[in-house]
Design a protein around this motif. Structure first.
Motif, PDB file in Angstrom:
ATOM      1  N   PRO A  88      19.278  10.887   5.132  1.00  0.00           N
ATOM      2  CA  PRO A  88      18.275  12.007   4.124  1.00  0.00           C
ATOM      3  C   PRO A  88      18.446  12.744   3.140  1.00  0.00           C
ATOM      4  CG  PRO A  88      19.948  11.969   6.461  1.00  0.00           C
ATOM      5  CD  PRO A  88      19.645  11.134   6.121  1.00  0.00           C
ATOM      6  N   PRO A  89      17.843  12.592   3.015  1.00  0.00           N
ATOM      7  CA  PRO A  89      16.480  13.925   2.724  1.00  0.00           C
ATOM      8  C   PRO A  89      15.613  12.971   2.462  1.00  0.00           C
ATOM      9  CG  PRO A  89      17.726  15.269   1.168  1.00  0.00           C
ATOM     10  CD  PRO A  89      18.459  13.896   1.865  1.00  0.00           C
ATOM     11  N   SER A  90      15.824  12.177   1.529  1.00  0.00           N
ATOM     12  CA  SER A  90      14.371  10.857   1.037  1.00  0.00           C
ATOM     13  C   SER A  90      14.237  10.401   2.752  1.00  0.00           C
ATOM     14  CB  SER A  90      15.027  10.480   0.298  1.00  0.00           C
ATOM     15  OG  SER A  90      14.912  11.493  -1.221  1.00  0.00           O
ATOM     16  N   THR A  91      13.528   9.051   1.968  1.00  0.00           N
ATOM     17  CA  THR A  91      13.070   7.780   2.304  1.00  0.00           C
ATOM     18  C   THR A  91      13.291   6.844   2.184  1.00  0.00           C
ATOM     19  OG1 THR A  91      10.769   8.292   2.662  1.00  0.00           O
ATOM     20  CG2 THR A  91      12.130   9.223   4.906  1.00  0.00           C
ATOM     21  N   ILE A  92      13.180   5.518   2.407  1.00  0.00           N
ATOM     22  CA  ILE A  92      13.475   4.792   1.790  1.00  0.00           C
ATOM     23  C   ILE A  92      12.514   4.203   0.775  1.00  0.00           C
ATOM     24  CG2 ILE A  92      13.978   1.873   1.908  1.00  0.00           C
ATOM     25  CD1 ILE A  92      15.947   2.373   4.145  1.00  0.00           C
ATOM     26  N   GLU A  93      11.285   3.997   1.907  1.00  0.00           N
ATOM     27  CA  GLU A  93      10.010   4.083   0.980  1.00  0.00           C
ATOM     28  C   GLU A  93       9.293   5.166   0.410  1.00  0.00           C
ATOM     29  OE1 GLU A  93       8.520   1.157   0.970  1.00  0.00           O
ATOM     30  OE2 GLU A  93      10.027   0.192   2.250  1.00  0.00           O
ATOM     31  N   TRP A  94       8.272   5.337  -0.706  1.00  0.00           N
ATOM     32  CA  TRP A  94       8.069   6.653  -1.040  1.00  0.00           C
ATOM     33  C   TRP A  94       6.669   7.313   0.208  1.00  0.00           C
ATOM     34  CZ3 TRP A  94       8.526   8.049  -6.142  1.00  0.00           C
ATOM     35  CH2 TRP A  94       9.883   8.084  -7.163  1.00  0.00           C
ATOM     36  N   GLU A  95       6.357   6.179   0.579  1.00  0.00           N
ATOM     37  CA  GLU A  95       5.325   6.918   1.051  1.00  0.00           C
ATOM     38  C   GLU A  95       5.370   6.565   3.588  1.00  0.00           C
ATOM     39  OE1 GLU A  95       1.416   5.920  -0.134  1.00  0.00           O
ATOM     40  OE2 GLU A  95       1.322   7.311  -2.217  1.00  0.00           O
ATOM     41  N   ALA A 109       1.094  -1.142  -0.121  1.00  0.00           N
ATOM     42  CA  ALA A 109       0.188  -0.617  -0.002  1.00  0.00           C
ATOM     43  C   ALA A 109       0.978   1.223   0.134  1.00  0.00           C
ATOM     44  CB  ALA A 109      -0.895   0.272   1.574  1.00  0.00           C
ATOM     45  N   VAL A 110       2.107   0.449   0.951  1.00  0.00           N
ATOM     46  CA  VAL A 110       2.971   2.348   0.667  1.00  0.00           C
ATOM     47  C   VAL A 110       3.927   2.012  -0.494  1.00  0.00           C
ATOM     48  CG1 VAL A 110       2.261   3.090   3.447  1.00  0.00           C
ATOM     49  CG2 VAL A 110       3.954   0.909   2.837  1.00  0.00           C
ATOM     50  N   ARG A 111       4.030   1.710  -1.722  1.00  0.00           N
ATOM     51  CA  ARG A 111       4.863   1.298  -3.246  1.00  0.00           C
ATOM     52  C   ARG A 111       3.975   1.373  -3.774  1.00  0.00           C
ATOM     53  NH1 ARG A 111       9.310  -3.673  -1.173  1.00  0.00           N
ATOM     54  NH2 ARG A 111       9.593  -2.466   0.776  1.00  0.00           N
ATOM     55  N   ILE A 112       2.730   1.749  -3.146  1.00  0.00           N
ATOM     56  CA  ILE A 112       1.978   3.111  -4.825  1.00  0.00           C
ATOM     57  C   ILE A 112       1.220   4.139  -3.982  1.00  0.00           C
ATOM     58  CG2 ILE A 112      -0.489   2.312  -5.851  1.00  0.00           C
ATOM     59  CD1 ILE A 112      -0.594  -1.082  -5.253  1.00  0.00           C
ATOM     60  N   VAL A 113       2.204   5.042  -5.231  1.00  0.00           N
ATOM     61  CA  VAL A 113       1.397   5.861  -4.615  1.00  0.00           C
ATOM     62  C   VAL A 113       0.070   6.133  -5.513  1.00  0.00           C
ATOM     63  CG1 VAL A 113       2.316   7.913  -5.576  1.00  0.00           C
ATOM     64  CG2 VAL A 113       3.797   6.822  -4.920  1.00  0.00           C
ATOM     65  N   GLY A 114      -0.954   6.823  -4.750  1.00  0.00           N
ATOM     66  CA  GLY A 114      -1.913   7.411  -5.429  1.00  0.00           C
ATOM     67  C   GLY A 114      -2.817   5.906  -4.867  1.00  0.00           C
ATOM     68  N   GLU A 115      -4.340   5.470  -5.688  1.00  0.00           N
ATOM     69  CA  GLU A 115      -5.123   4.262  -5.551  1.00  0.00           C
ATOM     70  C   GLU A 115      -4.782   3.618  -4.997  1.00  0.00           C
ATOM     71  OE1 GLU A 115      -9.087   4.761  -7.294  1.00  0.00           O
ATOM     72  OE2 GLU A 115      -9.862   3.560  -5.396  1.00  0.00           O
ATOM     73  N   VAL A 116      -5.246   2.526  -4.240  1.00  0.00           N
ATOM     74  CA  VAL A 116      -4.679   1.125  -4.154  1.00  0.00           C
ATOM     75  C   VAL A 116      -5.582  -0.175  -4.859  1.00  0.00           C
ATOM     76  CG1 VAL A 116      -4.134  -0.794  -2.918  1.00  0.00           C
ATOM     77  CG2 VAL A 116      -3.158   1.092  -2.124  1.00  0.00           C
ATOM     78  N   THR A 117      -5.703  -0.481  -5.966  1.00  0.00           N
ATOM     79  CA  THR A 117      -6.585  -1.148  -6.480  1.00  0.00           C
ATOM     80  C   THR A 117      -5.961  -2.271  -6.749  1.00  0.00           C
ATOM     81  OG1 THR A 117      -5.907  -0.485  -8.527  1.00  0.00           O
ATOM     82  CG2 THR A 117      -6.894   0.742  -8.011  1.00  0.00           C
ATOM     83  N   GLU A 118      -6.632  -3.772  -6.403  1.00  0.00           N
ATOM     84  CA  GLU A 118      -6.574  -4.971  -7.179  1.00  0.00           C
ATOM     85  C   GLU A 118      -5.797  -5.013  -8.665  1.00  0.00           C
ATOM     86  OE1 GLU A 118      -6.226  -7.585  -5.085  1.00  0.00           O
ATOM     87  OE2 GLU A 118      -5.062  -7.968  -7.029  1.00  0.00           O
ATOM     88  N   GLU A 119      -5.921  -4.006  -9.531  1.00  0.00           N
ATOM     89  CA  GLU A 119      -4.883  -4.329 -10.530  1.00  0.00           C
ATOM     90  C   GLU A 119      -3.650  -3.180 -10.611  1.00  0.00           C
ATOM     91  OE1 GLU A 119      -7.293  -1.769 -13.277  1.00  0.00           O
ATOM     92  OE2 GLU A 119      -5.864  -2.615 -15.536  1.00  0.00           O
TER      93      GLU A 119
END
Ligand code: XMP
Length: 500
Positions: A493-500, A384-394
């Protein structure tokens, strides 16, 4: 961070230690029967209002004390030395010269020692009874000691790699001054942990949420070793797992280890809740609360449960007992400590005193398979935190396929173990491409691979161009709905490992 590092170094020298906040009552220290105390570094000045303090009696317990950096200034300040406040910090490499033979610097006294300094204030005059043991190039006091009371202090940081002989200094403190034997190993930990679990649990029933990660796997193995059938492991399939993961975990724990194992298929519930949600913190919150809900329902089905086993690690414990109030929440880590409200269970936390690398050693001691031990960390909220935007099955399916390719290619190239984490991220942009004679307008996958030792800081992995090229062309060819792949070049830093 320095404090944790000191604790790790001490344990690497096979001496057991724990981190306690500086406000700890003296009675608690006495009850612990320590053979030595270390006062750690920190950014404060002893003259700051509300600076971490220490009572004078701490130095009269008859227990050897080593002050490091701020710990040295504090020791000097409390015991009647002179600490000179400073506007600027001395930061970086320095050379120090031992002045006289001492237990602390035994074996190191002949040469100039390269060390790492990071301090503002400095000790101008040591307290009565202390000898000057070393000075820096500018004649500033770098180490002091009172052998009669076994009180020692260094201005520099012996725990960091930039102080090459720091390990020997800590070793001197532990073995020569505190009399430590250096016998603490993971082998001895297993027996001790099993004994403690049996004592705590008695004939009670225990449940444990098993994710298949190292921490929960080790927790389950330890508790199973201690109380066998009294344990039920609950595996929640939240639909946010990597390809084939749920089956792998079930095969190992149910069929191979024959542990009471409940697999809950909650994929639909998670996905329904996540529908239309794009905010990262909101996703994390939803996954966290839904997990607790599902887990509670399953727990209620098992009659007479009184204990909940959790794979809480030492860094989680330290972070949640910060001496200066909670550090800023950057991302919610929902799997850290604490019981859901309304759940009346006692906690069994056999890994509470361990660091991550110690848990890996423990996993080997317990003969867990290497794939589990060496697998990359995977966040609780999953894909869920590796999908930017909505999480759908597809979109989940798309990401699963891409992720599998990244991992397969890392393994094939022999690069899997060299990186801390390597995975795919599905972005929320579409881009134009051309396939055959057709224009495409499809999604973008980012490959993320980082090196790190603890996940707190990280750098992007210098994967070979060939390897990246193979990953990219396989993803574009094999994963439908993706027509572009990019590589993430940000460090943390300054980014994190995961995108979300
Ligand atoms: P970040 O993205 O904060 O991640 O740089 C640092 C490390 O923590 C992992 N991570 C998590 N692990 N639950 C976890 O158990 C979580 O909610 C979570 N979020 C991030 C991440 O994969 C990396 O190894």
């Amino acid at each position: 961070q320095y404090t944790q590092l000191i604790a790790r170094r001490v344990r690497e020298l096979k001496v057991y230690c724990e981190i306690r906040p500086c406000g700890i009552p003296l009675d608690e220290i006495r009850a612990f029967h320590p053979i030595g105390l270390i006062l750690s570094g920190g950014p404060a000045s002893v003259y700051d209002r509300g600076a971490p303090g220490a009572p004078r009696e701490l130095f009269a317990l008859g227990v050897p004390v080593l002050g490091i950096c701020y710990g040295m200034q504090l020791m000097a300040h409390v015991l009647g030395g002179a600490v000179r406040p400073s506007e600027n910090r001395e930061y970086g490499p320095a050379l120090v010269h031992p002045l006289a033979p001492s237990e602390l610097l035994a074996g190191l006294d002949a040469t100039a020692l390269p060390v790492w300094m990071s301090h503002g204030d400095r000790v101008e005059a040591p307290p009565p009874g202390f000898a000057r043991l070393a000075v820096s190039e500018g004649q500033a006091l770098a180490a002091m000691g009172d052998p009669a009371r076994k009180l020692y202090a260094v201005q520099f940081h012996p725990e960091v790699v930039h102080t090459p002989r720091g390990r020997e200094i800590l070793q001197n403190f532990l073995s020569r001054i505190c009399g430590a034997q250096g016998r603490w190993t993971m082998g001895s930990f297993v027996g001790e942990a099993v004994r403690r679990i049996r004592e705590q649990v008695g004939r009670g029933k225990v449940i444990c949420a098993l994710s298949g990660g190292v921490d929960s796997s080790v927790t389950v193995m330890l508790v199973h070793r201690a109380v066998g059938e009294q344990l039920t492991a609950i595996f929640v399939d939240n639909g946010l797992l990597r390809a084939g993961e749920a089956d792998r975990v079930e095969a190992l724990f149910r069929r191979h280890y024959r542990i009471n194992f409940v697999r809950v298929d909650a994929r639909k519930r998670f996905l329904d809740r996540l529908q239309g949600v794009t905010d990262p913190e909101e996703k994390r919150r939803i996954v966290g609360t839904t997990f607790i809900e599902v887990f509670e329902e399953e727990a209620e089905r098992i009659a007479g449960v009184t204990f909940l086993a959790q794979g809480t690690l030492y860094p989680d414990v330290i972070e949640s007992t910060s001496t200066r109030g909670p550090s800023a929440i950057i991302k919610t880590h929902h799997n850290v400590g604490g019981l859901p409200p309304g759940m009346d269970l006692k906690l069994v936390e056999p890994l509470r005193e361990l660091f991550k690398d110690e848990v890996r050693q423990l996993a080997r001691e317990l003969e867990l398979p290497e794939e589990i031990i060496r697998q990359h960390p995977f966040p609780g909220p999953g894909l869920a935190v590796r999908i930017v935007g909505e999480v759908t099955e597809e979109r989940l399916e798309r990401l699963r396929q891409a992720d599998q390719i990244v991992v397969e290619e890392l393994r094939r190239a022999g690069a899997y173990d060299a990186v801390w984490q390597g995975f795919a991220v599905l972005l929320s942009v579409k881009s134009v491409g051309v396939m055959g004679d057709f224009r495409t307008y499809e999604e973008v996958i980012a490959i993320r691979a980082v090196t790190s030792t603890d996940g707190m800081t990280a750098d992007w992995a210098r994967l070979s161009h060939d390897l990246l090229g193979r990953m990219a062309s396989r993803i574009i060819n094999e994963v439908r709905g993706v027509n572009r792949v990019v590589y993430d070049l940000s460090s943390k830093p300054p980014s994190t490992i995961e995108w979300e």
